[in-house]
Each structure stands twice: as structure tokens, then as C-alpha cells.
Design an enzyme around this catalytic site. Structure first.
Site, PDB file in Angstrom:
ATOM      1  N   GLN A  55      36.465  29.431  35.153  1.00 26.69           N
ATOM      2  CA  GLN A  55      36.504  30.874  35.346  1.00 26.69           C
ATOM      3  C   GLN A  55      36.661  31.561  33.989  1.00 26.69           C
ATOM      4  O   GLN A  55      37.678  31.376  33.321  1.00 26.69           O
ATOM      5  CB  GLN A  55      37.688  31.220  36.253  1.00 26.69           C
ATOM      6  CG  GLN A  55      37.895  32.696  36.469  1.00 26.69           C
ATOM      7  CD  GLN A  55      39.249  32.973  37.103  1.00 26.69           C
ATOM      8  OE1 GLN A  55      40.173  32.183  37.012  1.00 26.69           O
ATOM      9  NE2 GLN A  55      39.366  34.111  37.758  1.00 26.69           N
ATOM     10  N   GLY A  56      35.669  32.332  33.599  1.00 24.14           N
ATOM     11  CA  GLY A  56      35.745  33.044  32.319  1.00 24.14           C
ATOM     12  C   GLY A  56      36.143  34.494  32.511  1.00 24.14           C
ATOM     13  O   GLY A  56      35.318  35.399  32.353  1.00 24.14           O
ATOM     14  N   SER A  58      39.940  35.774  31.781  1.00 24.76           N
ATOM     15  CA  SER A  58      40.949  36.172  30.797  1.00 24.76           C
ATOM     16  C   SER A  58      40.432  36.076  29.366  1.00 24.76           C
ATOM     17  O   SER A  58      39.587  35.235  29.047  1.00 24.76           O
ATOM     18  CB  SER A  58      42.178  35.283  30.917  1.00 24.76           C
ATOM     19  OG  SER A  58      42.837  35.517  32.125  1.00 24.76           O
ATOM     20  N   GLU A 173      41.281  36.405  48.795  1.00 26.35           N
ATOM     21  CA  GLU A 173      41.850  35.095  48.474  1.00 26.35           C
ATOM     22  C   GLU A 173      43.359  35.097  48.300  1.00 26.35           C
ATOM     23  O   GLU A 173      43.914  34.158  47.771  1.00 26.35           O
ATOM     24  CB  GLU A 173      41.215  34.568  47.183  1.00 26.35           C
ATOM     25  CG  GLU A 173      39.742  34.256  47.319  1.00 26.35           C
ATOM     26  CD  GLU A 173      39.466  33.233  48.408  1.00 26.35           C
ATOM     27  OE1 GLU A 173      40.148  32.200  48.426  1.00 26.35           O
ATOM     28  OE2 GLU A 173      38.609  33.487  49.266  1.00 26.35           O
ATOM     29  N   ASN A 303      53.529  38.463  38.329  1.00 28.85           N
ATOM     30  CA  ASN A 303      54.283  39.021  39.454  1.00 28.85           C
ATOM     31  C   ASN A 303      54.698  40.469  39.228  1.00 28.85           C
ATOM     32  O   ASN A 303      54.825  41.235  40.173  1.00 28.85           O
ATOM     33  CB  ASN A 303      55.511  38.141  39.744  1.00 28.85           C
ATOM     34  CG  ASN A 303      55.126  36.899  40.516  1.00 28.85           C
ATOM     35  OD1 ASN A 303      53.968  36.492  40.514  1.00 28.85           O
ATOM     36  ND2 ASN A 303      56.089  36.293  41.187  1.00 28.85           N
TER      37      ASN A 303
END
Lengths: 318, 364
Positions: A55-56, A58, A173, A303
Site C-alpha cells: 500500500q503506497g 503514507s 473496512e 487513535n
């Protein structure tokens, strides 16, 4: 719901987790927004596990503030040139393909000018540098993209709509982030280990009143999370909008994941702080998991970001 | 339970709406204590609304409502911090009458009409527990929320051994108790028995132990519903307050530190809600899971519930320290609930016993 049951069984059998990025992230993105050609080309590889994805999203300057992505995709003859740096790219060193969030328009508001591309990790201009994490292991990387060429067909959906697609997925998700089955399995294993492990008083660790108390509290929290996740799933299967509890499963689930390995460190005591190469037996893996577990309250939207979302969107504070 | 039919969901919603309308119109919370006459009026009106008849089976003149519907009435009463104890008459007695129709059927009509009111009396182990012999009771009962106003007591005696265990029904008129005012303004009672009370034995031995365990779990389910109602209403009140109150030229609700405390309170509240739902479902299931759910829920009341209430006080600031503001009363109500039907720590012990192997198994 079917996935919930499937994952419960996988966790109970200690099966290795399925690839998060392919199955949970790229698959749904492509079957929801991709072209027919993209579905034909990529979905079978995800399903069979033949192709591995990373996954690109960040970047060094775009962590929790994902809309600050700076990697650019510039239109050229027959495709795009992608330039920039991706950070914290999990398993990039195993990946065949990357789903890459890039800026395609700098003239508009930050969320509006982003697009999603499929990028071949073998393409010229891709450089992967390992990042060693707190547990001494290599799972994440920095990925440098030096004018990497991708063809026009690599664009997912429409130009400048990438943020919408990314957000759709986050909403879709959220229950996955709770990791409730893995926590249940890990907790049951810790109970079994604590029954065998001798505590400092010479009794089994699980006979220590203080530890029994903490096990009971984790049991109670885990029971609560299991029901909360089911509440979210029942809303989904009945076609209702997710209720407010959907926004909190990531917060509670991640805290609980940490509570379990924190408890493990107290169960194993001195045995858990002996360097891993000397260790073995039941403590093997717990210390490393405990260290790396700090990440779960940081990744997938820290969070603190989640709490701000809960306060503003769910509770309506302003 | 979570999968209720469309028809059931409609019934649930109508019941809840009518309960909320009545409670807000007649019993809205106010800081001043209410008179005994007011309590009697409320009790009569609630009986007229059919809340006590709802859970009775049709053959006993009831409507056959399930425990979910009973719990939603109790939750609504919690929202206005209703000082009347309703849990035993709504959730426990209709079920017990269904279980023991021979002994209790004659009290069904008086219960439905509001003439008979029931209180649960548990034994206080510290003062030697409650002893039962030949229909005579002696010893002291634990603090009871509903014994003071009751016409009949359901007494759980000798529950530490099968040989001594007895479930009894006692007419309150002939029994003594020390009245006490509770932290949150409600009335409590410390029952005591001298051997002269007229006691009807409902069950003994294993049957008494099983029934007592379910009575306790039902009482916990009711405490949870009440606490959830109180906290949910308190959370909404606090959101309104934070959005309206200004300090440093901006609303309190716009400060991130305040937002995060509120998000934490919300997480606590939803955990409590989930465990309350699990317990409500488990009331119709097998006993081990039921008790496990109830113990988890009771722990959540004492930990997450009180934590949420204390966060509401913190974000509200000084006003929440005053007798005139509702949030402090919510905190006190939860503090009382946390102490009833087994404290937080005893439920932690219970859950440890239910979910971990027993201690000392490697010895000898």
C-alpha cells in the site's frame, strides 16, 4: 458476516493471516472502482495469492494527515510519471504491485487532487530501502519513486477521485481494524502459556491473584469488543447505515491488542526480557509482538485521529 | 435477540416511545427530592400503563413481552434517574412466576395491578448469611434497593451450600428492616429476620441455587439497562452543554482535549452497551454463558460505566460538582449500582473463575 466467521476459524486454527493489502484493500478498490480490464488482470492474482500487493499511501510528510500526500503523477505520452517517496510501506520488499496514492492536481483543495494508480514494483525507478522497527525485524520500507512510468491503464477510476475511493474503503473496512479474532486466539494462547509458566512466587503464573484479576479484565473487554463488532456487522448485513459504534472498534480493538501483550510481559517476567536469540519455548515471539504492538494505536489513522472523528462526527461536538 | 423480526422491532420502538413520553412528561428529572405521595402516584400510573403485566405470560393475565422489552422500560427509567425501583417487578417476578406458577400464580394479578410489589433479599455473608429452617428465617440480608417499598420479599438464603439453599417468599409486613438513604437519594433497606416471619418455601437445594443465580443475573441485566439509560442521557446533555458553553472565546466542545475525553466516554458507554446486550440475550440461554455475560457486564458497570460518568463530570467542570446538575446524580446512581448484587471486584473474581483454570491444580 461470512468473512467474520471465516476469520474466526482461521484465527482459531493459527492460520497465517491473508494478505491485508491484496484481499482487504486492493481487491475491494478494484472491484468497486476499477475498469473491466483491471478486474480481469488483477483480481485473480489477489484471489489465488499469486500476486502480492503493498500500500503506497503514507509518506514522510503525510502520515495521519494523509491528504498531505506529495508524490506527484505527471501526465506524459501514453501514461504517467510518478515521483516522490512513500514511507512505512509494509512488505514492499515482497510485493509485486503497489496501490499508489498520488497528487495529480495541485490547483485544488488538498483532498480533491489525488489519484490512485497500480504501480509495478519491478519498474525502473523504484528503490526499496528497509526500515528496521522496534522489534528488530524488517517488515516496513521506504520506497523511492524516481519518475516511474505507469501506463494510462494503471489509473484506478477517475483522475482526482482517489480520496473518495480511499475513504470509501476506510468506512467499508473498519471492523477489520478491530482484529478481534486474532486477539481472542492470542489471549487463549496466553492463558494456556500462563498455566504452565511458573511465576515469581513459585506457583503457576495463572495462580497469582493479581494476574488472574488482569486476565478477567481482558476477558471482559474482549467480550465487549466481540459484541460491538457483531453489532456493526449486523447493521451491515441488514443494510442499515453503520451505527456510531462502528467508529470506535478501531480504538478499542487496538487498545485491547496492546493490553494482551502487556499482560504477556507480566506473565513471563524476566524470561521475556532476555534477548530473543537466547530465548525459546513459550515466550518466543511474545516479546517481539509486544514491541511491535505499539504500532496498532498509530497506524490506520492514529487513535487520536479516530477520537477526533468520534467527537466531531458521531457526538457532534463543535 | 439481535435478530428481531420487523414486527418485534416495531413493537419495541412503540413501547420505548410511549415509555419515554410518559417518563419525560410525568417523571422528568429534577434535583429536588420527591414526596412519598408522588412515588405512590407514579407507581399506580406505571401499573396502569401495564409495565408490570407486560412480562407475565398470557395465562397469568399478562402480555407475554420478552425480557428485551422489560429491559428497554428499565433503560428508559434510567434516563430520568427514576427513583422507583422497577427491576424486580418488571424483569424478575414475571419470569419467576412463569417458572413457579403453583407457588406464585395467585400474586400475578396483584403484581400486574401494582398492589403487590416485590423486593429481592440476598444474604449478607459477612454477618453470617441467612439461615432457613422449617419455614423460619434468621440472620441479616444484604443492602436491598427494593425491599423497603415491597409487599413481598423473595429471599435467597443459605446459598453457599446445596443442603442449606432455599428460595423463599416472605410477606414484608411481618418482617423487619433498617431503612437507609442511599448515596443517590434512593431508599434502601437492610432486612433482618427473627424467625417469626411467614415464609413460603419456593425451592430448595440445586433448584434454589439455579433460580438464585438467574435472579442475580437478571438483577445485573437490569442494573446495566438502568446505567446505560442514565449515561446515554448524560452524554447527550453534556454534548449540548459543551457546544453551548464558551471559555477563551470558543465553545468547550471545540477543544481537542475535551473532544478526546468525550470520545473515551463514548467508547466506555458502547462497551457497556455491548455487554448489556449480550447479557440480555443470554438470559434465555444456558446458565454458564448467562452468568459469564452478566459478570462481564457488571464489571463494565463498575469500570467503564463509572469511568464514563467521571469523564462527563471532568469535561463539564464546576457545574457538575453541584447538587443542581444532573451529571453528579448519574455518577452517584452508578456508584450505588456498582455496589449492588456483588461489587466490581467480586464479579472480576467470578469471571476469573469462569474463564480460567482453577488455582492449585498443580499442587499435591
Amino acid at each position: 458476516m461470512q468473512r467474520f466467521i471465516f476469520e474466526a476459524e482461521c484465527a482459531a486454527a493459527d492460520a497465517p493471516p491473508t494478505s491485508v493489502f491484496g484481499v482487504y484493500l486492493v481487491g475491494p478498490t478494484i472491484y468497486s472502482f476499477g475498469s473491466e480490464e483491471q478486474k480481469r488482470r488483477y483480481l485473480p492474482g489477489i484471489r489465488s495469492g499469486a500476486e502480492f500487493w503493498c500500500q503506497g499511501y503514507s509518506e514522510p510528510e503525510a502520515g495521519s494527515d494523509l491528504a498531505a500526500v506529495r508524490t506527484t503523477a505527471r501526465k506524459v505520452e501514453g501514461g504517467w510519471r510518478i515521483a516522490g517517496q512513500k514511507a512505512w510501506t509494509t512488505e514492499a520488499h515482497f510485493a509485486d504491485l503497489m496501490i499508489c496514492l498520488t497528487r495529480t492536481n495541485t490547483a485544488v483543495k488538498s483532498q480533491a487532487g489525488l489519484s490512485l494508480f497500480v504501480l509495478d514494483m519491478q519498474a525502473p525507478g523504484v528503490t526499496i530501502t528497509p526500515v528496521i522497527t522496534i522489534d528488530g525485524a524488517h517488515s516496513v520500507n521506504s520506497v523511492f519513486l524516481d519518475d516511474v512510468f505507469v501506463p494510462d491503464e494503471a489509473l484506478i477510476g477517475e483522475v482526482d477521485k482517489g480520496w473518495t475511493y480511499a475513504k470509501f474503503l476506510l468506512n467499508h473496512e473498519r471492523t477489520n481494524n478491530a482484529q478481534v479474532h486474532r486477539s481472542r486466539r492470542e489471549f487463549e494462547r496466553l492463558k494456556a502459556a500462563a498455566a504452565l509458566c511458573i511465576g515469581e512466587s513459585g506457583r503457576p503464573a495463572l495462580d497469582e491473584p493479581g494476574l488472574r484479576r488482569r486476565f478477567a479484565i481482558v476477558e471482559q473487554k474482549l467480550g465487549g469488543l466481540e459484541v460491538t463488532v457483531l453489532r456493526v456487522l449486523i447493521d451491515q448485513t441488514q443494510g442499515r447505515e453503520p451505527g456510531p459504534e462502528a467508529s470506535i472498534v478501531k480504538i478499542i480493538g487496538s487498545q485491547l491488542q496492546q493490553a494482551i501483550t502487556e499482560l504477556a510481559m507480566d506473565v513471563f517476567g524476566a524470561a521475556a526480557v532476555v534477548a530473543p536469540e537466547a530465548g525459546g519455548g513459550e515466550t518466543a515471539g511474545w516479546t517481539e509482538r509486544h514491541l511491535f504492538r505499539r504500532v496498532v494505536t498509530i497506524y490506520a489513522g492514529a487513535n487520536e485521529i479516530q477520537k477526533t472523528i468520534v467527537a466531531r462526527s458521531t457526538l457532534g461536538l463543535r | 435477540m439481535m435478530r428481531r423480526s420487523a414486527e418485534q422491532l416495531d413493537d419495541d420502538r412503540m413501547l420505548r416511545e410511549s415509555a419515554r413520553n410518559f417518563l419525560e412528561a410525568r417523571c422528568a428529572w429534577m434535583p429536588e427530592p420527591r414526596s412519598a405521595a408522588m412515588f405512590a402516584d407514579w407507581h399506580r400510573e406505571i401499573a396502569e400503563l401495564g409495565w408490570f403485566a407486560a412480562g407475565l405470560p398470557e395465562e397469568l393475565g399478562g402480555l407475554g413481552a420478552d425480557s428485551f422489552q422489560g429491559l428497554s422500560l428499565i433503560e428508559e427509567a434510567g434516563r430520568v434517574l427514576l427513583p422507583l425501583p422497577l427491576a424486580t417487578d418488571i424483569l424478575i417476578m414475571p419470569w419467576l412466576m412463569r417458572r413457579l406458577p403453583k407457588a406464585l400464580a395467585s400474586l400475578a394479578e396483584p403484581l400486574a395491578a401494582g398492589r403487590a410489589r416485590f423486593g429481592i433479599v440476598r444474604e449478607d455473608v459477612r454477618s453470617g448469611g441467612l439461615r432457613h429452617m422449617g419455614g423460619k428465617l434468621s440472620g441479616r440480608g444484604h443492602l436491598s434497593l427494593d425491599a423497603a417499598a415491597a409487599t413481598h420479599w423473595v429471599v435467597l438464603a443459605g446459598m453457599r451450600s446445596v443442603g442449606d439453599a432455599a428460595l423463599l417468599c416472605v410477606e414484608a409486613a411481618g418482617a423487619g428492616f433498617q431503612p437507609v438513604r442511599l448515596l443517590d437519594g434512593r431508599s434502601g433497606a437492610l432486612p433482618r429476620f427473627s424467625g417469626s416471619e411467614a415464609a413460603v418455601v419456593l425451592a430448595t437445594g440445586d433448584e434454589a441455587i439455579e433460580l438464585a443465580a438467574e435472579i442475580e443475573d437478571r438483577a445485573v441485566a437490569a442494573l446495566l439497562a438502568d446505567a446505560y439509560g442514565a449515561l446515554a442521557a448524560g452524554l447527550a446533555l453534556t454534548v449540548d452543554y459543551l457546544n453551548q458553553r464558551k471559555q477563551f472565546g470558543q465553545s468547550l466542545g471545540s477543544f481537542q482535549a475535551v473532544q478526546h475525553l468525550m470520545a473515551d466516554a463514548f467508547c466506555d458507554l458502547e462497551t457497556l452497551r455491548s455487554l448489556a446486550l449480550w447479557t440480555a440475550t443470554a438470559l434465555t440461554g444456558e446458565p454458564t454463558e448467562r452468568t459469564r455475560a452478566a459478570a462481564s457486564a457488571k464489571i463494565a458497570l463498575g469500570r467503564e460505566g463509572l469511568a464514563a460518568a467521571s469523564r462527563l463530570i471532568q469535561v463539564s467542570g464546576g457545574i457538575a460538582m453541584t447538587e443542581d446538575y444532573r451529571i453528579g446524580h448519574i455518577y452517584k446512581r452508578l456508584q450505588v449500582s456498582a455496589a449492588l448484587h456483588g461489587g466490581t471486584e467480586s464479579h472480576i473474581d467470578k469471571l476469573a473463575a469462569l474463564s480460567l483454570p482453577p488455582t492449585g491444580r498443580n499442587e499435591g
